[in-house]
Design a protein around this motif. Structure first.
Motif, PDB file in Angstrom:
ATOM      1  N   UNK A 139       0.989  -1.290   0.125  1.00 21.67           N
ATOM      2  CA  UNK A 139       0.165   0.223  -0.088  1.00 21.67           C
ATOM      3  C   UNK A 139       0.878   1.193  -0.023  1.00 21.67           C
ATOM      4  N   UNK A 140       0.637   2.224  -1.021  1.00 21.57           N
ATOM      5  CA  UNK A 140       1.084   3.498  -1.132  1.00 21.57           C
ATOM      6  C   UNK A 140       2.863   3.224  -1.325  1.00 21.57           C
ATOM      7  N   UNK A 141       3.071   2.186  -1.724  1.00 25.64           N
ATOM      8  CA  UNK A 141       4.520   1.999  -2.056  1.00 25.64           C
ATOM      9  C   UNK A 141       5.057   2.438  -3.444  1.00 25.64           C
ATOM     10  N   UNK A 142       6.545   2.997  -3.420  1.00 27.36           N
ATOM     11  CA  UNK A 142       6.721   3.423  -4.575  1.00 27.36           C
ATOM     12  C   UNK A 142       7.436   2.370  -5.403  1.00 27.36           C
ATOM     13  N   UNK A 143       7.011   1.957  -6.561  1.00 24.16           N
ATOM     14  CA  UNK A 143       7.682   0.804  -7.355  1.00 24.16           C
ATOM     15  C   UNK A 143       8.054   1.345  -8.723  1.00 24.16           C
ATOM     16  N   UNK A 144       8.312   2.556  -8.870  1.00 23.95           N
ATOM     17  CA  UNK A 144       8.726   3.180 -10.135  1.00 23.95           C
ATOM     18  C   UNK A 144      10.073   2.439 -10.760  1.00 23.95           C
ATOM     19  N   UNK A 147      -1.246   2.921  -9.698  1.00 17.57           N
ATOM     20  CA  UNK A 147      -0.889   3.365 -10.924  1.00 17.57           C
ATOM     21  C   UNK A 147       0.116   2.622 -11.799  1.00 17.57           C
ATOM     22  N   UNK A 148      -0.374   2.228 -12.878  1.00 14.73           N
ATOM     23  CA  UNK A 148       0.329   1.470 -13.979  1.00 14.73           C
ATOM     24  C   UNK A 148       0.820   2.194 -15.059  1.00 14.73           C
ATOM     25  N   UNK A 149       0.908   3.377 -15.004  1.00 16.25           N
ATOM     26  CA  UNK A 149       1.285   4.388 -16.375  1.00 16.25           C
ATOM     27  C   UNK A 149       2.649   3.801 -16.788  1.00 16.25           C
ATOM     28  N   UNK A 150       2.634   3.432 -17.960  1.00 19.07           N
ATOM     29  CA  UNK A 150       3.752   2.990 -18.918  1.00 19.07           C
ATOM     30  C   UNK A 150       4.399   1.461 -18.242  1.00 19.07           C
ATOM     31  N   UNK A 151       3.525   1.167 -17.469  1.00 23.44           N
ATOM     32  CA  UNK A 151       4.399  -0.199 -17.018  1.00 23.44           C
ATOM     33  C   UNK A 151       4.128  -1.247 -18.072  1.00 23.44           C
ATOM     34  N   UNK A 152       4.893  -2.284 -17.987  1.00 20.96           N
ATOM     35  CA  UNK A 152       4.604  -3.509 -19.164  1.00 20.96           C
ATOM     36  C   UNK A 152       4.171  -4.558 -18.418  1.00 20.96           C
ATOM     37  N   UNK A 180      -7.768   1.353 -11.255  1.00 20.04           N
ATOM     38  CA  UNK A 180      -6.403   1.326 -11.350  1.00 20.04           C
ATOM     39  C   UNK A 180      -6.052   2.396 -12.978  1.00 20.04           C
ATOM     40  N   UNK A 181      -5.084   2.756 -12.742  1.00 20.61           N
ATOM     41  CA  UNK A 181      -4.653   3.620 -14.101  1.00 20.61           C
ATOM     42  C   UNK A 181      -3.592   2.691 -14.970  1.00 20.61           C
ATOM     43  N   UNK A 187      -2.706  -1.397  -3.251  1.00 22.97           N
ATOM     44  CA  UNK A 187      -3.561  -0.177  -3.044  1.00 22.97           C
ATOM     45  C   UNK A 187      -2.699   1.169  -3.000  1.00 22.97           C
ATOM     46  N   UNK A 188      -3.119   2.019  -4.361  1.00 22.47           N
ATOM     47  CA  UNK A 188      -2.577   3.241  -4.252  1.00 22.47           C
ATOM     48  C   UNK A 188      -0.592   2.936  -4.600  1.00 22.47           C
ATOM     49  N   UNK A 189      -0.572   2.057  -5.108  1.00 26.62           N
ATOM     50  CA  UNK A 189       0.790   1.740  -5.238  1.00 26.62           C
ATOM     51  C   UNK A 189       1.125   2.363  -6.349  1.00 26.62           C
ATOM     52  N   UNK A 190       2.645   3.021  -6.480  1.00 27.30           N
ATOM     53  CA  UNK A 190       3.168   3.643  -7.757  1.00 27.30           C
ATOM     54  C   UNK A 190       3.862   2.828  -8.439  1.00 27.30           C
ATOM     55  N   UNK A 191       3.617   2.560  -9.937  1.00 26.51           N
ATOM     56  CA  UNK A 191       4.309   1.753 -10.797  1.00 26.51           C
ATOM     57  C   UNK A 191       4.442   2.060 -12.012  1.00 26.51           C
ATOM     58  N   UNK A 192       4.790   3.420 -11.969  1.00 26.44           N
ATOM     59  CA  UNK A 192       5.166   3.805 -13.697  1.00 26.44           C
ATOM     60  C   UNK A 192       6.447   3.201 -13.982  1.00 26.44           C
ATOM     61  N   UNK A 193       6.463   2.657 -15.480  1.00 30.27           N
ATOM     62  CA  UNK A 193       7.501   2.161 -15.997  1.00 30.27           C
ATOM     63  C   UNK A 193       7.880   1.032 -15.347  1.00 30.27           C
ATOM     64  N   UNK A 194       7.083   0.358 -14.442  1.00 26.83           N
ATOM     65  CA  UNK A 194       7.515  -1.016 -14.016  1.00 26.83           C
ATOM     66  C   UNK A 194       7.469  -1.992 -14.853  1.00 26.83           C
ATOM     67  N   UNK A 195       8.218  -3.094 -14.954  1.00 26.55           N
ATOM     68  CA  UNK A 195       8.064  -4.238 -15.661  1.00 26.55           C
ATOM     69  C   UNK A 195       7.560  -5.443 -14.988  1.00 26.55           C
ATOM     70  N   UNK A 196       6.436  -5.724 -15.508  1.00 28.84           N
ATOM     71  CA  UNK A 196       5.597  -6.732 -14.615  1.00 28.84           C
ATOM     72  C   UNK A 196       5.301  -8.036 -15.680  1.00 28.84           C
TER      73      UNK A 196
END
Length: 348
Positions: free
Chosen positions: A268-273, A311-316, A331-332, A288-297
């Protein structure tokens, strides 16, 4: 026959000439003369060999002496190591923090000077940390970490893991809240070195607000571990076990989380950029509310995970499995790669 007579005459002439000149007539050497000459030759050969035999004996004696001296030196060195070890252990029991620090750094120096003793030193230091940090959550362990515990963890973090051997790296259930940064500046290579905890066991430990930036935690066991608000930027956590771990509000920017076992973990609320999370197993995890922009999943397992406002903005998420994921509609996924992803609504 004529030739034999001629030879006899020549011999008689030679004998008469020798008598006139006062010389003894030449005679053929007898067998005993030859035997005597051989004995003289052997005696001369033996006499000439004596210096070599003496040198060989001296060399053999020297080699035996050096070998005995080397063994004595090794015994003396082991005795010195044992003395240093006992002195350091005695210092750890002191009520004075400065003496305890001396014991910790004495063990560090011993570990470097005698790599064969590293497994023993690792076992002693981890036991020291366990015995001085265990206790119920919310107790005195809430305070800033003690100086000697920080020092012991720093020594452990900067060891060479390849020399651990059978050392018992057991830090289960320890309370290390506010653990400070343990990396060191390497002047020779002009870079920060440490922190080495590969395959360490931190099960059920409290590492809240710990600074584990760039830490080597590949394969570490952190099941049920509390890492709330911890700094793990750039940390190496590939293949780590994070089942039911609490990483809420932690920083995992650019962290290596490939193939982690994190079923039921809290992000929750973790930065995983830009975190590397390929093939991560995140079943039932809370993002919940995790930040994952550009993350590789790519290939990640997110079945039944809670993705509310993530937030999965730009994530794979190529090939990821989101079957049964909760709050997926909130989710975004702007700019996210969703090729082959399963469990997405038809409009995604």
């Amino acid at each position: 026959m004529t030739r034999l007579n001629t030879m006899a005459q020549l011999r008689r002439v030679s004998d008469r000439r020798a008598r006139r000149e006062g010389r003894r007539p030449a005679r053929r050497p007898r067998a005993e003369d030859r035997s005597s000459g051989n004995r003289l030759q052997w005696a001369a050969l033996a006499a000439s060999s004596l210096p070599g035999i003496a040198a060989l004996a001296a060399l053999l004696f020297t080699w035996v002496s050096v070998d005995q001296t080397g063994e004595q030196v090794r015994i003396a060195e082991r005795g010195l190591v044992t003395g240093r070890f006992n002195a350091a252990i005695g210092n750890l029991a002191s009520p004075a923090v400065d003496i305890r620090l001396g014991g910790i750094y004495g063990l560090e120096r011993l570990m470097r000077d005698s790599p064969d003793d590293q497994p023993t030193v690792v076992t002693v230091l981890t036991a020291y940390v366990r015995e001085h940090t265990r206790g119920p959550a919310g107790s005195a362990a809430q305070a800033r970490l003690a100086t000697d515990i920080q020092a012991a963890m720093t020594v452990l973090a900067n060891r060479d893991p390849s020399r651990d051997g059978s050392g018992d790296f057991d830090l289960r259930d320890v309370r290390l809240r506010h653990l400070g940064y343990m990396g060191r500046w390497d002047r020779a290579h002009q870079r920060v070195i440490g922190i080495n905890f590969p395959e360490a066991d931190f099960s059920a430990a409290d590492l809240s607000d710990a600074d584990l930036g760039d830490a080597g935690l590949a394969g570490a066991v952190m099941a049920g571990t509390t890492l709330r608000e911890a700094t793990l930027t750039g940390a190496q956590l590939a293949d780590a076990v994070l089942t039911d771990a609490d990483l809420a509000r932690s920083r995992l920017v650019r962290a290596d989380l490939r193939r982690i076992e994190a079923a039921g973990a809290h992000f929750e609320d973790t930065y995983l950029t830009r975190a590397e999370m390929a093939d991560a197993r995140l079943q039932r995890a809370s993002l919940v509310r995790a930040s994952l922009p550009g993350a590789n999943l790519r290939g990640a397992d997110l079945r039944q995970a809670d993705l509310r406002d993530a937030d999965f903005t730009g994530a794979d998420l190529t090939g990821a499995d989101l079957t049964g994921a909760k709050n997926l509609s909130t989710a975004g996924f702007d700019g996210a790669v969703l090729k082959g992803a399963r469990g997405l609504p038809s409009q995604q």
